[in-house]
Design an enzyme around this catalytic site. Structure first.
Site, short mmCIF file in Angstrom:
data_model
loop_
_atom_site.label_atom_id
_atom_site.label_comp_id
_atom_site.label_asym_id
_atom_site.label_seq_id
_atom_site.Cartn_x
_atom_site.Cartn_y
_atom_site.Cartn_z
N HIS A 139 39.99 -4.18 12.45
CA HIS A 139 38.64 -4.74 12.49
C HIS A 139 38.63 -6.17 11.94
O HIS A 139 38.07 -7.07 12.55
CB HIS A 139 37.69 -3.88 11.64
CG HIS A 139 37.34 -2.57 12.29
ND1 HIS A 139 36.05 -2.18 12.51
CD2 HIS A 139 38.12 -1.58 12.75
CE1 HIS A 139 36.06 -0.99 13.10
NE2 HIS A 139 37.31 -0.60 13.24
N HIS A 168 6.73 8.62 8.62
CA HIS A 168 7.43 8.93 7.37
C HIS A 168 8.84 9.41 7.67
O HIS A 168 9.15 9.84 8.78
CB HIS A 168 6.62 9.96 6.56
CG HIS A 168 5.56 9.30 5.73
ND1 HIS A 168 5.75 8.99 4.41
CD2 HIS A 168 4.33 8.85 6.06
CE1 HIS A 168 4.65 8.40 3.95
NE2 HIS A 168 3.77 8.29 4.93
N HIS A 185 2.66 5.24 12.30
CA HIS A 185 2.96 5.28 10.87
C HIS A 185 3.89 6.47 10.67
O HIS A 185 3.45 7.62 10.69
CB HIS A 185 1.64 5.44 10.10
CG HIS A 185 1.80 5.51 8.61
ND1 HIS A 185 1.76 4.39 7.80
CD2 HIS A 185 2.01 6.56 7.78
CE1 HIS A 185 1.92 4.76 6.54
NE2 HIS A 185 2.08 6.07 6.49
N HIS A 212 -6.85 -0.60 2.66
CA HIS A 212 -6.87 0.84 2.93
C HIS A 212 -8.07 1.48 2.24
O HIS A 212 -8.44 1.09 1.13
CB HIS A 212 -5.57 1.43 2.36
CG HIS A 212 -5.19 2.73 2.96
ND1 HIS A 212 -4.92 3.85 2.18
CD2 HIS A 212 -5.01 3.12 4.23
CE1 HIS A 212 -4.58 4.85 2.97
NE2 HIS A 212 -4.62 4.44 4.22
N THR A 262 2.55 12.00 8.85
CA THR A 262 2.39 11.96 7.41
C THR A 262 3.48 12.72 6.64
O THR A 262 3.86 12.32 5.55
CB THR A 262 0.98 12.49 7.05
OG1 THR A 262 0.02 11.73 7.80
CG2 THR A 262 0.68 12.40 5.57
N ARG A 316 0.85 -1.20 0.00
CA ARG A 316 0.00 0.00 0.00
C ARG A 316 0.89 1.25 0.00
O ARG A 316 1.13 1.85 -1.03
CB ARG A 316 -0.96 -0.04 1.20
CG ARG A 316 -2.17 0.87 1.04
CD ARG A 316 -1.87 2.34 1.28
NE ARG A 316 -1.52 2.61 2.67
CZ ARG A 316 -1.08 3.80 3.09
NH1 ARG A 316 -0.94 4.80 2.26
NH2 ARG A 316 -0.75 3.97 4.36
N GLU A 317 1.46 1.58 1.15
CA GLU A 317 2.34 2.76 1.20
C GLU A 317 3.50 2.57 0.22
O GLU A 317 3.88 3.49 -0.51
CB GLU A 317 2.88 2.93 2.62
CG GLU A 317 3.88 4.06 2.78
CD GLU A 317 3.22 5.43 2.80
OE1 GLU A 317 2.33 5.66 3.63
OE2 GLU A 317 3.61 6.28 1.97
C1 HCA Z 1 -1.89 8.18 2.51
C2 HCA Z 1 -1.44 8.87 3.78
C3 HCA Z 1 -1.01 7.94 4.87
C4 HCA Z 1 -2.18 7.23 5.53
C5 HCA Z 1 -1.86 6.40 6.71
C6 HCA Z 1 -2.99 5.55 7.22
C7 HCA Z 1 -0.25 8.82 5.88
O1 HCA Z 1 -3.04 7.84 2.36
O2 HCA Z 1 -1.04 7.97 1.64
O3 HCA Z 1 -4.03 5.44 6.56
O4 HCA Z 1 -2.84 4.96 8.31
O5 HCA Z 1 0.98 8.82 5.87
O6 HCA Z 1 -0.91 9.54 6.63
O7 HCA Z 1 -0.10 6.99 4.35
CU CU Z 2 1.92 7.26 4.81
#
Ligand code: HCA
Ligand code: CU
Length: 361
Positions: free
Chosen positions: A280, A188, A186, A66, A160, A6-7
């Site tokens: 090493h 980034h 989640h 999702h 995000t 997904r991501e």
């Molecule tokens: C996206 C944003 C998301 C959603 C995370 C989630 C984020 O839709 O691409 O639904 O838990 O980073 O907020 O990935």
């Molecule tokens: Cu995300």
């Protein structure tokens, strides 16, 4: 939770055919992830088809699809054999005013309707107030109270834009966890802090971390599966992941996406288990633990010694002994050649040098 499908697929370069999606899901299940985020069905026919294939496979991992807070997205998931739905909606004042032009009340109503609809149809729900880390606490508090009232099964805290400071993230997760709903993080990686934030999230009580193979995702991606699962193993004693599969998983995704890992990338990078400096190498030949916190073999990898001017006598001896040669004089001579050269010596190249000076047949 692995979210490569997904991501990860939101990463420029990534595009998984239905068959590939299934193969990746099987490999992730084999590795031992607890959840697989299988994709966002509303994206396209082939994403939907791939998710269908996975959902018919009878995998051990929990599957999550999702979805926007929209009936038409949720309906697509109802037709699949997937237990979990991840519904997201941004509740920051900026989003409400400038993106959706709705009040917080209207937004919460929309979220409520979506959650109720999904739950009424037997799905377990994860709700994410997108951009959680930049959303006003007042709005979050209302959303979390609602989630609690609706018996949402998980909430996720999303950084995000990958901009949160780990100490701030820790505090935020603690506050969210105090609502008593199982919590996901989640994170980034826009500031290179995804992993640090995820670890802070765990410390603050989160019980699920989103990750992707090679850390791919929108822009620069999210937490890397190899890194977080190794941290869970090493620092938290969680031993059920098959870490020896990580390198292969990484290779598969590198090939499909064309996104190549840097050589110095942790765990799965080419240099992760190569030792160079003479001191090493010498120590590692005696006992790898001197310079490896976990042994290469645990990750299905091979330890290597790198041979150039930094090499020591033990490095040369190590190379020679591999080919069955034990010769101190030859070792000395080769060492002085290597140390005065600008070259990098492979085992074959070193043998060639040994032949030249008459050390071997
Ligand atoms: C996206 C944003 C998301 C959603 C995370 C989630 C984020 O839709 O691409 O639904 O838990 O980073 O907020 O990935
Ligand atoms: Cu995300």
């Amino acid at each position: 939770m692995d979210s490569t499908l997904r991501e990860g697929e939101q990463s420029p370069g990534a595009n998984f055919s239905p068959k590939r999606r299934l193969e990746i899901a099987i490999a992730l299940d084999d590795f031992g992830v607890d959840f697989i985020e299988v994709g966002h069905p509303a994206v396209s026919e082939d994403v939907l088809e791939g998710i269908r294939l996975i959902s018919e496979q009878g995998l051990r991992a929990n599957l999550l699809a999702h979805s926007r807070a929209l009936r038409k997205d949720i309906n697509l998931i109802l037709d699949l054999n997937v237990d979990w739905i991840g519904i997201f909606f941004c509740l920051s004042n900026t989003c409400l005013q400038r993106r959706f032009s709705i009040s917080i009340e209207r937004a919460l109503e929309r979220v409520e309707n979506a959650i109720l609809y999904a739950k009424d149809h037997g799905l377990k729900v994860r709700f994410t107030p997108e951009d959680t880390t930049r959303t006003e606490w007042e709005n979050l508090e209302r959303a979390l109270s609602l989630a609690k009232e609706l018996k949402v099964d998980r909430v996720s805290i999303a950084d995000t834009t990958g901009s949160a400071h780990p100490l701030y993230f820790y505090e935020l997760v603690r506050r969210v966890v105090s609502f008593g709903i199982p919590t996901n993080v989640h994170c980034h990686n826009d500031l290179g802090l995804a992993l640090a934030n995820a670890v802070m999230g765990i410390e603050a009580g989160a019980t699920l971390v989103d990750a992707t193979i090679n850390g791919i995702g929108e822009r620069v991606g999210i937490v890397d599966l190899a890194q977080i699962s190794t941290i869970l193993y090493y620092h938290y004693g969680i031993k059920h992941y098959r870490l020896e599969k990580l390198y292969e998983l990484s290779q598969i995704i590198q090939e499909i996406t064309g996104i190549r890992m840097q050589k110095n990338y942790p765990i799965v990078g080419e240099n992760a288990f190569i030792h160079k400096a003479g001191l090493h190498a010498s120590a590692v030949i005696k006992d790898p633990r001197f310079y490896e916190f976990l042994p290469a073999e645990l990750f299905g990898r091979k330890r290597e010694i790198y041979l150039d001017k930094y090499a020591g006598k033990d490095s040369i001896r190590f190379y020679l002994e591999r080919t069955g040669i034990r010769d101190e004089k030859l070792t000395e001579k080769l060492l002085s050649i290597v140390k005065t050269s600008q070259e990098v010596f492979t085992p074959e190249r070193l043998l060639e040098e040994a032949r030249k000076i008459g050390g071997v047949e």
